[in-house]
Structures are given as structure tokens and as C-alpha cells.
Design a protein around this motif. Structure first.
Motif, PDB file in Angstrom:
ATOM      1  N   VAL A  39       0.940  -1.416   0.015  1.00  0.00           N
ATOM      2  CA  VAL A  39      -0.079  -0.133   0.174  1.00  0.00           C
ATOM      3  C   VAL A  39       0.918   1.229   0.073  1.00  0.00           C
ATOM      4  CG1 VAL A  39      -2.122  -0.993   1.151  1.00  0.00           C
ATOM      5  CG2 VAL A  39       0.057  -0.058   2.442  1.00  0.00           C
ATOM      6  N   SER A  40       2.104   1.102  -0.597  1.00  0.00           N
ATOM      7  CA  SER A  40       3.016   2.115  -0.668  1.00  0.00           C
ATOM      8  C   SER A  40       2.707   3.287  -1.563  1.00  0.00           C
ATOM      9  CB  SER A  40       4.604   1.558  -0.562  1.00  0.00           C
ATOM     10  OG  SER A  40       4.712   1.886  -1.982  1.00  0.00           O
ATOM     11  N   ARG A  43       2.381   2.504  -5.138  1.00  0.00           N
ATOM     12  CA  ARG A  43       1.386   1.444  -5.719  1.00  0.00           C
ATOM     13  C   ARG A  43       0.868   2.005  -7.128  1.00  0.00           C
ATOM     14  NH1 ARG A  43      -3.304  -1.158  -6.375  1.00  0.00           N
ATOM     15  NH2 ARG A  43      -3.234  -3.252  -5.665  1.00  0.00           N
ATOM     16  N   PRO A  44       0.051   3.432  -7.008  1.00  0.00           N
ATOM     17  CA  PRO A  44      -0.522   3.648  -8.114  1.00  0.00           C
ATOM     18  C   PRO A  44       0.472   3.799  -9.602  1.00  0.00           C
ATOM     19  CG  PRO A  44      -1.286   5.295  -6.502  1.00  0.00           C
ATOM     20  CD  PRO A  44      -0.062   4.304  -5.872  1.00  0.00           C
ATOM     21  N   TYR A 115     -13.540  -1.411 -15.170  1.00  0.00           N
ATOM     22  CA  TYR A 115     -12.373  -0.288 -14.790  1.00  0.00           C
ATOM     23  C   TYR A 115     -12.104   0.394 -16.361  1.00  0.00           C
ATOM     24  CZ  TYR A 115     -11.053  -2.638 -10.239  1.00  0.00           C
ATOM     25  OH  TYR A 115     -11.237  -2.962  -9.055  1.00  0.00           O
ATOM     26  N   HIS A 124      -8.785   5.744 -24.640  1.00  0.00           N
ATOM     27  CA  HIS A 124      -8.519   4.452 -23.966  1.00  0.00           C
ATOM     28  C   HIS A 124      -8.736   3.487 -24.921  1.00  0.00           C
ATOM     29  CE1 HIS A 124      -8.484   6.561 -19.860  1.00  0.00           C
ATOM     30  NE2 HIS A 124      -9.121   7.258 -20.564  1.00  0.00           N
TER      31      HIS A 124
ATOM     32  N   GLN B 145     -19.346   7.584  -9.818  1.00  0.00           N
ATOM     33  CA  GLN B 145     -18.680   7.446 -10.679  1.00  0.00           C
ATOM     34  C   GLN B 145     -19.031   8.246 -12.017  1.00  0.00           C
ATOM     35  OE1 GLN B 145     -17.398   3.194 -12.682  1.00  0.00           O
ATOM     36  NE2 GLN B 145     -19.225   3.692 -13.647  1.00  0.00           N
ATOM     37  N   GLY B 151     -14.610   6.271 -22.960  1.00  0.00           N
ATOM     38  CA  GLY B 151     -14.125   5.160 -21.988  1.00  0.00           C
ATOM     39  C   GLY B 151     -13.473   5.800 -20.450  1.00  0.00           C
ATOM     40  N   GLU B 152     -13.347   7.207 -20.483  1.00  0.00           N
ATOM     41  CA  GLU B 152     -12.804   7.867 -19.230  1.00  0.00           C
ATOM     42  C   GLU B 152     -13.788   8.122 -18.241  1.00  0.00           C
ATOM     43  OE1 GLU B 152      -9.517  10.680 -19.516  1.00  0.00           O
ATOM     44  OE2 GLU B 152     -11.236  11.937 -19.714  1.00  0.00           O
ATOM     45  N   GLN B 153     -13.093   7.768 -16.895  1.00  0.00           N
ATOM     46  CA  GLN B 153     -13.923   7.724 -15.799  1.00  0.00           C
ATOM     47  C   GLN B 153     -13.268   8.520 -14.948  1.00  0.00           C
ATOM     48  OE1 GLN B 153     -14.448   3.808 -14.366  1.00  0.00           O
ATOM     49  NE2 GLN B 153     -15.308   2.840 -16.307  1.00  0.00           N
ATOM     50  N   ARG B 155     -13.626   8.346 -10.601  1.00  0.00           N
ATOM     51  CA  ARG B 155     -14.504   7.757  -9.533  1.00  0.00           C
ATOM     52  C   ARG B 155     -13.935   8.492  -8.185  1.00  0.00           C
ATOM     53  NH1 ARG B 155     -14.490   1.332 -10.672  1.00  0.00           N
ATOM     54  NH2 ARG B 155     -14.736   1.402 -12.882  1.00  0.00           N
ATOM     55  N   ASN B 330     -16.280  -0.849  -7.826  1.00  0.00           N
ATOM     56  CA  ASN B 330     -14.966  -0.266  -6.881  1.00  0.00           C
ATOM     57  C   ASN B 330     -14.806   1.059  -6.973  1.00  0.00           C
ATOM     58  OD1 ASN B 330     -12.930   0.097  -5.455  1.00  0.00           O
ATOM     59  ND2 ASN B 330     -11.656  -1.362  -6.916  1.00  0.00           N
ATOM     60  N   ILE B 335      -9.122   6.412  -9.340  1.00  0.00           N
ATOM     61  CA  ILE B 335      -9.494   6.009 -10.963  1.00  0.00           C
ATOM     62  C   ILE B 335      -9.876   7.619 -11.284  1.00  0.00           C
ATOM     63  CG2 ILE B 335     -11.307   5.624 -12.551  1.00  0.00           C
ATOM     64  CD1 ILE B 335     -10.928   2.677 -10.927  1.00  0.00           C
ATOM     65  N   HIS B 338      -8.397  12.438 -17.394  1.00  0.00           N
ATOM     66  CA  HIS B 338      -7.279  13.242 -17.752  1.00  0.00           C
ATOM     67  C   HIS B 338      -7.573  14.653 -17.135  1.00  0.00           C
ATOM     68  CE1 HIS B 338      -4.057  13.996 -20.777  1.00  0.00           C
ATOM     69  NE2 HIS B 338      -4.908  14.888 -21.316  1.00  0.00           N
ATOM     70  N   ASP B 345      -0.469  12.557  -1.273  1.00  0.00           N
ATOM     71  CA  ASP B 345      -1.331  11.928   0.022  1.00  0.00           C
ATOM     72  C   ASP B 345      -1.163  10.451   0.153  1.00  0.00           C
ATOM     73  OD1 ASP B 345      -2.928  11.045   2.061  1.00  0.00           O
ATOM     74  OD2 ASP B 345      -4.465  12.538   1.628  1.00  0.00           O
ATOM     75  N   ALA B 349      -2.953   5.508  -1.863  1.00  0.00           N
ATOM     76  CA  ALA B 349      -2.369   4.539  -2.640  1.00  0.00           C
ATOM     77  C   ALA B 349      -2.959   3.272  -1.784  1.00  0.00           C
ATOM     78  CB  ALA B 349      -0.952   4.361  -2.419  1.00  0.00           C
ATOM     79  N   ALA B 350      -3.032   3.622  -0.654  1.00  0.00           N
ATOM     80  CA  ALA B 350      -3.533   2.431   0.274  1.00  0.00           C
ATOM     81  C   ALA B 350      -5.340   2.277   0.216  1.00  0.00           C
ATOM     82  CB  ALA B 350      -3.526   2.939   2.017  1.00  0.00           C
ATOM     83  N   GLN B 352      -6.567   2.531  -2.690  1.00  0.00           N
ATOM     84  CA  GLN B 352      -6.497   1.754  -3.965  1.00  0.00           C
ATOM     85  C   GLN B 352      -6.403   0.404  -3.632  1.00  0.00           C
ATOM     86  OE1 GLN B 352      -3.017   1.576  -6.796  1.00  0.00           O
ATOM     87  NE2 GLN B 352      -4.249   2.708  -8.307  1.00  0.00           N
ATOM     88  N   GLY B 353      -5.235   0.218  -2.960  1.00  0.00           N
ATOM     89  CA  GLY B 353      -5.019  -1.468  -2.643  1.00  0.00           C
ATOM     90  C   GLY B 353      -5.978  -2.214  -1.920  1.00  0.00           C
ATOM     91  N   SER B 356      -9.303  -2.474  -3.966  1.00  0.00           N
ATOM     92  CA  SER B 356      -9.165  -3.642  -4.963  1.00  0.00           C
ATOM     93  C   SER B 356      -9.131  -4.974  -4.453  1.00  0.00           C
ATOM     94  CB  SER B 356      -7.741  -3.472  -5.672  1.00  0.00           C
ATOM     95  OG  SER B 356      -7.433  -4.384  -6.315  1.00  0.00           O
ATOM     96  N   PHE B 359     -12.757  -5.573  -3.495  1.00  0.00           N
ATOM     97  CA  PHE B 359     -13.431  -5.833  -4.834  1.00  0.00           C
ATOM     98  C   PHE B 359     -13.277  -7.139  -5.104  1.00  0.00           C
ATOM     99  CE2 PHE B 359     -13.964  -5.449  -9.608  1.00  0.00           C
ATOM    100  CZ  PHE B 359     -15.228  -4.965  -9.395  1.00  0.00           C
TER     101      PHE B 359
END
Lengths: 182, 379
Positions: A39-40, A43-44, A115, A124, B145, B151-153, B155, B330, B335, B338, B345, B349-350, B352-353, B356, B359
Motif C-alpha cells: 500500500v506504499s 502503488r498507483p 475499470y 482509452h 462514478q 471510456g474515461e472515468q 471515481r 469499486n 481512478i 485526464h 497523500d 495508494a492504500a 486503491q490497494g 481492490s 472488490f
């Protein structure tokens, strides 16, 4: 193609692609196994790189398969035992299969989850299928399992390649070596 | 032919029985080098194995992984197959966002133009228990969302609190452990909770904010905040640090005590209101000044920072989450379209993980419930 007319080495485009893709695939495996366990703050970036590099590798493997199917492969040494021949063919087609399957499953799995897909700017790549989480669950599972299989197959392939280069010195390693002169 | 030269040293070693056996097995001449090649091959294999293992965390069992965070949610709230591991109880909403062009000079994101973007959203209450009573926690969330052409999103996962109690994934994990309900009482151990907040003074601002801002009477008159900072990117590539809030058109009214007895009063109230007409919010962007913290969700920005009303969110319908359009989404706040980017922050990242992982688990459970073949596959 009869053995007598088969080349001694893979074609130059095939060899260039091999050595371009080998480190990229290894990086993909590190990114994939790394990002699911961290979770560092990186990650993204790991995830974005994994997706983009995966799409790029899909293009490269399609090119590589086309070259492999049209230009063929060099014959294995005539004195190679049958079991080694069998293992060599099995592992090579397993590697080609995984190289093709992994990015396709990744692409399909992102599509099935709904996604957004990798792209450039606001563009995309299109979804391979409509969102369907039951399919996503199976594809996501397959992506992880095959990724781990891929790593071990690559490790065996690396050891076998080095064994041909350093122990057997039978020209098998040289058939994929990048150097232009033999 | 590759001809790597190896020194002919180690005369004793080359005649060892295992090396002789290897030579025979490979049909190599009696003087062929074997030991050094074997060592090189072993070293190469170990290096590759070590790199892979290091990436996968084999040598760092203390690493905070999405799995550990989600396992802690399971331990705190019990197993609820098919549900989100956090914000498990929720309701789907449908509507659209209309940009007004005011934010187009700050970001190239398509949603900010004078255009209508379809939105699927979800209101929820925190925690992993899908049967929790709405009145038992002060926090509610709004997840959205936005789906743009091509296809751009975008969230979002927002809370009705402007500040977060922690500013690192590690502290979030420790908070989860400290607030684990005691099996005997069903409530967190007050001593452990107190010890956590004593060790984390950064939580004080969020706790104080919560005390002075009671939750709204319903979902429709609450304000929902971005929690984290993000970056807007304009047409010249300039970055603008931003936090945002969805501000309701309906006037805020504080929820009285005791809370309504209906455990689902929030979704019932929402449903009734939407039957009478759509609900609207304004997307208010707050722009940072240089030096404002973008990597610390526990610290407020000064109140005088400029704001921009970027457009209006209109919600028209709600649907139960069991089969509603938000169920399989999710709401990962990383997400982004452009023109919007992540800030520094570390919570993002946390999120996101962990989202996921949640989900993957719940879709797996959904698949297992629907197809007999999938039952055999373990996550």
C-alpha cells in the motif's frame, strides 16, 4: 521445413524481440507481485506501469508470434535426447502461450470489472467485454495463478538457457543470442 | 558457438564424484568445466528468485499489504460474503453531473465543461457490517462514478467529514486494530481506543470537527468531502492542488438525539425525497495556497482559500445495492480522468490497494454463489 534447410539461429527480429521482451516481462512479474502486496505511495505508479507495459507487450508478442510462425525456429542439435527435445518444445510453447494469455487476460479482466483501460490522454483502448463481475472473478484469479506459473517457467527457462551456454555449449543458446556474428 | 572461458584452476574440485556424474549424464568430455558453470547458473537463478521474492514481500513479513488491512476488517466486523469490507451497508443512486465551465481553466477534465455526464453513485455508512443501524455511526459517505465518452472515468469516495483521523496507512491499520470490538461487550475497548488517540495527536482535529458538526438529518442535506487532496491539471500542464466538497442545495439540519428508530432511516428518507423530485449538490473546489499540506488528510486548509463552483450533481433515482447499478463498482478514488491527478497523500495508494482487495474478494464470493464451478477456486 526439412532439418537440412532450417537456419542455425532464430531470425534477427526474433532475437531482438526476445531480448527486448525478456527484461520487460520480468519487470511485469515484479510489478504485478509487488503491487498486490503493498500500500506504499508507489502503488498507483506500479499499477499504471503494469497496465501500459502489458498492452505494449501484447503488441510485441503478436509480432513475435507472427515472426515465429513465418520464419520458424532453428533445429535442435541432432544428438539431443528425446526427453530434452520434448521438454524444449513444451516449455517454448508454454512461454509463448503465457506471453499471449497474460496481457489478454489482464485486458479482459479490466473490461469485465468496468475499470477504465490504459490509453493515451483521453483515449482509452476499447473494452474486450461488457462488465460482468462473475467473469472478472475468474479472470482475476487466472491472472494471478498464471503469473506465478509464468515466473517459475521463466526461471527454469533461464537455467536451461544458461546450461546450454555454459555447460553443454551445444549452440542452442547461440541460436537466440543477440550477437550478429556467429 | 558461445565460448566462455573458465580458468582451469580447482583441479581437486573438478574430479569430485558428483561432477563426474554430471559430466556423464550430460555426455560431456572428462575435462569439460562443470563446477563454475553450475555455480554461475545457481547464482543467476538465486538473483532472479531473490528479486521476485523481494517484490512479492517474501522477506518483509511486516509489510503492510492490502490483504492485512482487509483481513483486519474481517476480524473486526465478521465475515459477510459478497459485501464490501468497509462501507458495507449502502444504497445505489443514479443521476448526472452538469459542469458549468468555471473549472475548465483549472483542469482539462471533460466533466468540467458545459456538458452532462452520467453518474452512478452510492451512499453508505462505514464499517464492514451490512446490517448496522444507520443511527449508530455519525459518518456517511457518498461515492460517485462519472462516465465520460471514450471510456474515461472519474471515481470519488467522499465522507461527510472534512478531515480524516489519520494521515498514513500504517496509522489507519493501527486504528483498525485499536477499535476492534471486544467479543465480550461487542464494543471497542475504551482503554485501547484512548491509548491509540493519545499516541496519534494528529487525530484531534478530525475528532473536534466531528463534535462540532453533527451529521445531517438525511443523506440529501449532507456535505461530502474529498478526504484527500488531488491535483487539477490545466491546458498548459500547470498543476493546482485541490480539495473538494459536494454541497447540498437542501439546507443542512442537524440530526437530533436520539437518532430515528428505523435502522434504515437514511435510505428510506432518501427514497421518499427522490420520489418527490431530484436532489442537487454543487461541486465546490477549494484551491490550495503554496505550503498548504496536500499529503496530510488530518489538517485543514485555512478558511480563506479560494473556491470554485464547478457544476451541479443531480441525483434522480435510488436502487437497493443488492441488485442496483452500484453493486459491481469499486469506487476507487485513484481512478481519475485526464486533467486530474493524484497528490502526494499516502492514503490514496492504500485506498486503491484495500478497495481492490475488497472488490476481488466480494466479486469472487459473488461468482461462487452464482456458478458451481467457481466454488472450487479459492482467492
Amino acid at each position: 521445413m526439412t532439418p537440412s534447410t532450417r537456419p542455425m539461429r532464430f531470425s534477427l527480429p526474433a532475437r531482438v524481440l526476445h531480448w527486448l521482451m525478456a527484461p520487460a516481462i520480468f519487470v511485469m512479474l515484479l510489478l504485478g507481485s509487488g503491487l498486490v502486496t503493498t500500500v506504499s505511495i508507489w502503488r498507483p505508479l506500479l499499477l499504471d506501469t503494469h497496465k501500459t507495459l502489458g498492452m505494449l507487450l501484447l503488441l510485441l508478442v503478436l509480432l513475435r508470434l507472427a515472426i515465429r510462425l513465418t520464419r520458424g525456429a532453428p533445429a535442435l542439435p541432432s544428438n539431443m535426447p528425446g526427453w530434452q527435445r520434448g521438454l524444449a518444445h513444451l516449455s517454448h510453447w508454454l512461454l509463448y502461450g503465457l506471453m499471449l494469455a497474460m496481457p489478454l487476460i489482464g485486458w479482459a479482466m479490466l473490461s469485465a470489472a468496468g475499470y477504465p483501460l490504459p490509453g493515451i490522454g483521453g483515449w482509452h483502448v476499447p473494452a474486450l467485454m461488457a462488465p460482468d463481475v462473475v467473469r472478472y472473478a475468474l479472470l482475476r484469479h487466472a491472472h494471478g495463478v498464471l503469473g506465478r506459473v509464468f515466473f517459475w517457467v521463466i526461471l527454469v527457462h533461464l537455467c536451461a538457457g544458461l546450461a546450454h551456454a555454459l555447460l553443454l555449449r551445444d549452440g542452442v543458446f547461440n541460436s537466440m543470442a543477440l550477437r550478429l556474428r556467429r | 558457438m558461445v565460448r566462455l572461458r573458465f580458468s582451469t584452476g580447482w583441479p581437486m574440485a573438478t574430479s569430485l564424484p558428483p561432477l563426474r556424474a554430471l559430466r556423464q549424464a550430460l555426455h560431456l568430455p572428462p575435462d569439460a568445466p562443470v563446477l563454475r558453470p553450475a555455480l554461475w547458473i545457481g547464482a543467476a537463478a538465486l538473483a532472479v528468485l531473490g528479486a521476485y521474492g523481494a517484490a512479492a514481500g517474501w522477506f518483509s513479513p511486516q509489510r503492510l499489504s492490502p490483504r492485512r488491512i482487509i483481513n483486519t476488517f474481517n476480524a473486526n466486523f465478521g465475515e459477510h460474503p459478497g459485501y464490501r469490507r468497509n462501507h458495507a451497508k449502502g444504497v445505489c443512486v443514479l443521476g448526472y453531473f452538469e459542469g458549468n465551465g468555471s473549472a475548465s481553466s483549472l483542469s482539462t477534465a471533460a466533466v468540467f465543461g458545459t456538458t452532462r455526464t452520467p453518474v452512478v453513485g452510492r451512499f453508505a455508512v462505514p464499517g464492514g457490517n451490512p446490517g448496522i443501524a444507520d443511527g449508530s455511526v455519525p459518518v456517511r459517505s457518498m461515492a460517485l462514478q462519472f462516465s465520460s465518452p471514450g471510456g474515461e472515468q472519474w471515481r470519488m469516495g467522499m465522507n461527510n467529514a472534512a478531515l480524516f483521523t489519520v494521515n498514513t496507512p500504517q496509522a489507519f491499520y493501527q486504528q483498525l486494530i485499536a477499535t476492534r470490538p471486544d467479543p465480550a461487550t461487542g464494543k471497542p475497548d475504551p482503554a485501547r481506543v484512548k491509548a491509540f488517540y493519545a499516541a496519534h495527536p494528529e487525530s484531534a482535529a478530525a475528532l473536534a470537527w466531528g463534535k462540532s458538526h453533527p451529521p445531517s438529518t438525511g443523506l440529501g442535506n449532507g456535505t461530502y468531502y474529498s478526504i484527500n487532496a488531488f491535483e487539477l491539471i490545466d491546458a498548459h500542464g500547470e498543476k493546482h492542488a485541490v480539495r473538494w466538497a459536494m454541497q447540498p442545495e437542501q439546507p443542512y439540519a442537524a440530526l437530533g438525539k436520539p437518532a430515528p428508530t428505523d435502522p434504515d432511516f437514511l435510505s428510506h428518507d432518501l427514497q421518499q425525497q427522490l420520489q418527490q423530485g431530484p436532489l442537487r449538490w454543487h461541486l465546490i473546489l477549494t484551491l490550495a495556497a503554496p505550503g498548504d499540506p496536500t499529503n496530510d488528510a488530518t489538517r485543514a486548509w485555512p478558511a480563506d482559500r479560494p473556491t470554485v463552483d464547478a457544476g451541479t450533481l443531480t441525483l434522480q433515482n435510488s436502487a437497493p445495492q443488492a441488485d442496483g447499478p452500484c453493486r459491481d463498482i469499486n469506487f476507487d478514488p485513484t481512478i481519475l480522468p485526464h486533467g486530474v491527478a493524484l497528490s502526494d497523500d499516502p492514503l490514496l495508494a492504500a485506498r486503491q490497494g484495500a478497495y481492490s482487495r475488497s472488490f476481488n474478494l466480494r466479486t469472487h464470493e459473488e461468482a461462487a454463489a452464482q456458478t458451481p464451478a467457481a466454488r472450487k477456486v479459492n482467492p
